[in-house]
Motif scaffolding. Structure first.
Motif, PDB file in Angstrom:
ATOM      1  N   MET A  24      63.242  55.014 118.423  1.00  0.00           N
ATOM      2  CA  MET A  24      62.133  55.764 118.506  1.00  0.00           C
ATOM      3  C   MET A  24      61.052  55.368 119.786  1.00  0.00           C
ATOM      4  N   MET A  25      61.426  55.819 120.989  1.00  0.00           N
ATOM      5  CA  MET A  25      60.228  55.361 121.957  1.00  0.00           C
ATOM      6  C   MET A  25      59.673  56.449 122.739  1.00  0.00           C
ATOM      7  N   GLY A  26      59.295  57.413 121.791  1.00  0.00           N
ATOM      8  CA  GLY A  26      58.592  58.378 122.358  1.00  0.00           C
ATOM      9  C   GLY A  26      56.969  58.217 122.079  1.00  0.00           C
ATOM     10  N   ALA A  27      56.290  59.576 122.055  1.00  0.00           N
ATOM     11  CA  ALA A  27      55.032  59.245 121.855  1.00  0.00           C
ATOM     12  C   ALA A  27      54.368  59.500 120.365  1.00  0.00           C
ATOM     13  N   GLY A  28      55.339  58.854 119.542  1.00  0.00           N
ATOM     14  CA  GLY A  28      54.916  58.959 118.036  1.00  0.00           C
ATOM     15  C   GLY A  28      55.823  60.035 117.419  1.00  0.00           C
ATOM     16  N   PRO A  29      56.117  59.957 115.963  1.00  0.00           N
ATOM     17  CA  PRO A  29      56.170  58.491 115.508  1.00  0.00           C
ATOM     18  C   PRO A  29      56.831  57.410 115.927  1.00  0.00           C
ATOM     19  N   VAL A  30      56.541  56.260 115.854  1.00  0.00           N
ATOM     20  CA  VAL A  30      56.972  54.833 116.148  1.00  0.00           C
ATOM     21  C   VAL A  30      57.791  54.310 115.354  1.00  0.00           C
ATOM     22  N   PRO A  31      58.574  53.218 115.643  1.00  0.00           N
ATOM     23  CA  PRO A  31      59.332  52.637 114.571  1.00  0.00           C
ATOM     24  C   PRO A  31      58.376  51.734 113.629  1.00  0.00           C
ATOM     25  N   ILE A  32      58.767  51.648 112.383  1.00  0.00           N
ATOM     26  CA  ILE A  32      57.925  50.972 111.585  1.00  0.00           C
ATOM     27  C   ILE A  32      58.457  49.781 111.138  1.00  0.00           C
ATOM     28  N   PRO A  33      57.541  48.557 110.973  1.00  0.00           N
ATOM     29  CA  PRO A  33      58.168  47.377 110.232  1.00  0.00           C
ATOM     30  C   PRO A  33      58.876  47.609 108.892  1.00  0.00           C
ATOM     31  N   ALA A  34      59.637  46.584 108.675  1.00  0.00           N
ATOM     32  CA  ALA A  34      60.287  46.518 107.536  1.00  0.00           C
ATOM     33  C   ALA A  34      59.357  46.608 106.071  1.00  0.00           C
ATOM     34  N   ARG A  35      58.381  45.914 106.432  1.00  0.00           N
ATOM     35  CA  ARG A  35      57.128  45.765 105.229  1.00  0.00           C
ATOM     36  C   ARG A  35      56.661  47.117 104.846  1.00  0.00           C
ATOM     37  N   VAL A  36      56.327  47.818 105.972  1.00  0.00           N
ATOM     38  CA  VAL A  36      55.691  49.334 105.809  1.00  0.00           C
ATOM     39  C   VAL A  36      56.673  50.289 105.400  1.00  0.00           C
ATOM     40  N   ALA A  37      57.941  49.960 105.605  1.00  0.00           N
ATOM     41  CA  ALA A  37      59.110  50.960 105.227  1.00  0.00           C
ATOM     42  C   ALA A  37      59.225  50.557 103.724  1.00  0.00           C
ATOM     43  N   ALA A 211      51.329  51.712 113.883  1.00  0.00           N
ATOM     44  CA  ALA A 211      52.765  51.494 113.613  1.00  0.00           C
ATOM     45  C   ALA A 211      52.960  51.587 112.251  1.00  0.00           C
ATOM     46  N   SER A 212      52.326  52.692 111.553  1.00  0.00           N
ATOM     47  CA  SER A 212      52.734  53.064 110.218  1.00  0.00           C
ATOM     48  C   SER A 212      53.446  54.364 110.024  1.00  0.00           C
ATOM     49  N   ILE A 213      53.467  55.112 108.755  1.00  0.00           N
ATOM     50  CA  ILE A 213      54.122  56.432 108.717  1.00  0.00           C
ATOM     51  C   ILE A 213      52.973  57.299 109.008  1.00  0.00           C
ATOM     52  N   PRO A 214      53.657  58.746 109.743  1.00  0.00           N
ATOM     53  CA  PRO A 214      52.671  59.882 109.768  1.00  0.00           C
ATOM     54  C   PRO A 214      52.315  60.404 108.618  1.00  0.00           C
ATOM     55  N   GLY A 215      51.202  61.056 108.508  1.00  0.00           N
ATOM     56  CA  GLY A 215      50.432  61.683 107.341  1.00  0.00           C
ATOM     57  C   GLY A 215      49.538  60.866 106.663  1.00  0.00           C
ATOM     58  N   VAL A 216      49.237  59.718 106.953  1.00  0.00           N
ATOM     59  CA  VAL A 216      47.862  59.053 106.266  1.00  0.00           C
ATOM     60  C   VAL A 216      47.074  58.561 107.273  1.00  0.00           C
ATOM     61  N   SER A 217      45.944  59.050 107.558  1.00  0.00           N
ATOM     62  CA  SER A 217      45.100  58.767 108.758  1.00  0.00           C
ATOM     63  C   SER A 217      43.801  57.942 108.451  1.00  0.00           C
ATOM     64  N   LEU A 218      43.050  57.192 109.388  1.00  0.00           N
ATOM     65  CA  LEU A 218      41.816  56.512 109.084  1.00  0.00           C
ATOM     66  C   LEU A 218      40.794  57.105 109.816  1.00  0.00           C
ATOM     67  N   ILE A 219      39.521  57.022 109.299  1.00  0.00           N
ATOM     68  CA  ILE A 219      38.238  57.486 110.249  1.00  0.00           C
ATOM     69  C   ILE A 219      37.194  56.328 109.966  1.00  0.00           C
ATOM     70  N   ALA A 220      36.256  56.263 110.919  1.00  0.00           N
ATOM     71  CA  ALA A 220      35.330  55.275 110.714  1.00  0.00           C
ATOM     72  C   ALA A 220      33.877  56.053 111.089  1.00  0.00           C
ATOM     73  N   VAL A 261      49.633  57.884  97.793  1.00  0.00           N
ATOM     74  CA  VAL A 261      49.531  56.286  97.274  1.00  0.00           C
ATOM     75  C   VAL A 261      50.855  55.795  98.463  1.00  0.00           C
ATOM     76  N   SER A 262      51.818  56.303  98.490  1.00  0.00           N
ATOM     77  CA  SER A 262      52.857  55.389  99.179  1.00  0.00           C
ATOM     78  C   SER A 262      52.463  55.307 100.382  1.00  0.00           C
ATOM     79  N   GLY A 263      51.909  56.468 101.202  1.00  0.00           N
ATOM     80  CA  GLY A 263      51.614  56.254 102.750  1.00  0.00           C
ATOM     81  C   GLY A 263      50.450  55.285 102.694  1.00  0.00           C
ATOM     82  N   ILE A 264      49.464  55.310 101.883  1.00  0.00           N
ATOM     83  CA  ILE A 264      48.263  54.170 101.766  1.00  0.00           C
ATOM     84  C   ILE A 264      48.728  52.840 101.781  1.00  0.00           C
ATOM     85  N   LEU A 265      49.817  52.599 100.887  1.00  0.00           N
ATOM     86  CA  LEU A 265      50.512  51.257 100.747  1.00  0.00           C
ATOM     87  C   LEU A 265      51.046  50.949 102.046  1.00  0.00           C
ATOM     88  N   ALA A 266      51.861  51.730 102.864  1.00  0.00           N
ATOM     89  CA  ALA A 266      52.322  51.557 104.032  1.00  0.00           C
ATOM     90  C   ALA A 266      51.199  51.222 105.117  1.00  0.00           C
TER      91      ALA A 266
END
Ligand SMILES: *Cc1c(COP(=O)(O)O)cnc(C)c1O
Length: 399
Positions: A24-37, A211-220, A261-266
């Motif tokens: 996956m070398m496009g503009a996202g989603p990007v590859p996820i590390p094994a720990r994230v998966a 480099a996490s999964i799509p569907g859970v985002s952050l804001i500050a 929950v799963s996406g937050i853990l990721a």
């Protein structure tokens, strides 16, 4: 004709998915590390003690990544666009004057979102291929006298960087403006200093720089932005995106809606990996890889889209050579070389991501080779060996 009495016959996922995963070398989603998966496969109680600890750690890690001392970090169940909408609907009210700096598709989206919540929006449209200068923004601030300014650090769609972002944000603060910055593709790939640059809301998604999964985002939100939210005269129409309600979950360990929950853990794992790598090291890796890839692309005889001064390193735009259809480039490189890259929103370019795991040397060689061979297969004159040699030379030079 299908009947509602019989279930449809469909293929199993094993049949649908390619036998060999695409790189996956496009503009996202990007590859996820094994720990994230791995984390993404776990479900736990969304209001239990474990989750409370996970959330506390996530906020601490996110404050480091956003470079802010403000406590007002929140997660969002939704794409980067949901985080964008959350920033807008909590700071823009009916009648709020908004200056929306536009140099592509996502920056325009922030303006459109502001209009939908009743903002009075002026668009500062940049000429094609350019990002806003502080001077251009100063003139627009004086002309329009906005209360809120929206801007994108890295415009993924047009592969442009707002290099004068720090000066623009400080200038907007001097004019009493609340500044919303979209850092969906750039956060943790290049410097962004929320407090030092006087930013009031930074939004990001999961599936790009972090480099996490799509569907859970952050804001500050800054303290100053939070005061505006606390003292608002009316509640926003958007219940799910209401920052005060979201604070129930993110700051009081109580219920707003069932958290993903799963996406937050990721995302926790993705943030942990960033903290272990440290931001300076991560920025260094991104810069080194992206610049080397750019040299390799040019070394083959292909042209980059953005001029060096406005070029975004997190997503690289490559012009389609004469006679080559960019849509064919994307489908051919995917089918024949198992590498996924992105087309574009209108421009005659293809885009290669340099976010998170995409910035690994072995991925660069595979991608550059696949790109060059694809162009050759489609009839363009490119020099693949020279490009690959340039990539190697540049990586060694920077090592
Ligand atoms: C991808 C992207 C978005 C939108 O994120 P989604 O998760 O697709 O909603 C917004 N802004 C920028 C700069 C992006 O790259």
């Amino acid at each position: 004709m299908s009947s509602l009495n019989t279930p449809p016959v469909v293929d199993s996922l094993d049949t649908l998915l390619p036998p060999e995963p695409l790189l996956m070398m496009g503009a996202g989603p990007v590859p996820i590390p094994a720990r994230v998966a791995q984390a993404n496969s776990i479900v736990i109680n969304h209001l239990g003690e474990t989750m409370a600890r996970v959330i506390e750690q996530m906020k601490a890690m996110a404050r480091y990544v956003f470079q802010t001392a403000s406590p007002w970090v929140l997660g969002v169940a939704g794409p980067g666009s949901a985080a964008m909408e959350m920033s807008v609907c909590n700071l823009v009210r009916p009648g709020t004057r908004v200056l929306s700096v536009v140099n592509g598709y996502f920056s325009r989206r922030l303006g459109e979102m502001s209009q939908r919540v009743g903002g009075v929006v002026e668009y500062l449209e940049m000429p094609e291929g350019q990002s806003a200068s502080a001077e251009a923004v100063r003139a627009a601030l004086l002309r329009h006298r906005p209360e809120v300014l929206t801007i994108v650090q890295g415009e993924t769609s047009s592969t442009l960087l707002t290099s004068e972002l720090p000066a623009i944000c400080r200038l907007a603060r001097e004019h009493g403006c609340y500044v919303i910055v979209d850092a969906v593709c750039t956060l943790s790939t290049m410097p962004l200093l929320m407090d030092e640059w006087c930013i009031d809301a930074v939004v990001t998604g999961g599936q790009k720089g972090l480099a996490s999964i799509p569907g859970v985002s952050l804001i500050a939100f800054s303290e100053r932005a939070w005061q505006r939210i606390e003292s608002r005269p009316v509640e926003p129409a958007q219940w799910c995106l209401d920052a005060k309600l979201a604070a129930n979950f993110w700051h009081n360990a109580s219920y707003h809606y069932t958290a993903p929950v799963s996406g937050i853990l990721a995302l926790h794992e993705a943030l942990h990996l960033i903290c272990q790598e440290t931001l300076p090291e991560r920025f260094e890796r991104h810069l080194r890889c992206s610049l080397a890839l750019q040299r390799g692309i040019e070394g083959m005889g292909l042209a980059l889209y953005a001029a060096p001064a406005a070029r975004l390193n997190s997503v690289v735009g490559v012009r389609a050579p004469a006679g080559v259809d960019r849509r064919q480039v994307c489908s051919h490189i995917s089918r024949k070389y198992r590498v996924e890259i992105s087309g574009s929103f209108g421009l005659d370019i293809v885009r290669i991501g340099q976010m998170g795991e995409q910035c690994r040397e072995h991925h660069l060689f595979r991608t550059l080779h696949a790109l060059g061979q694809t162009m050759k297969d489609l009839g363009a004159a490119v020099d693949v060996p020279t490009g690959v040699a340039e990539l190697e030379r540049e990586l060694q030079r920077q090592a």
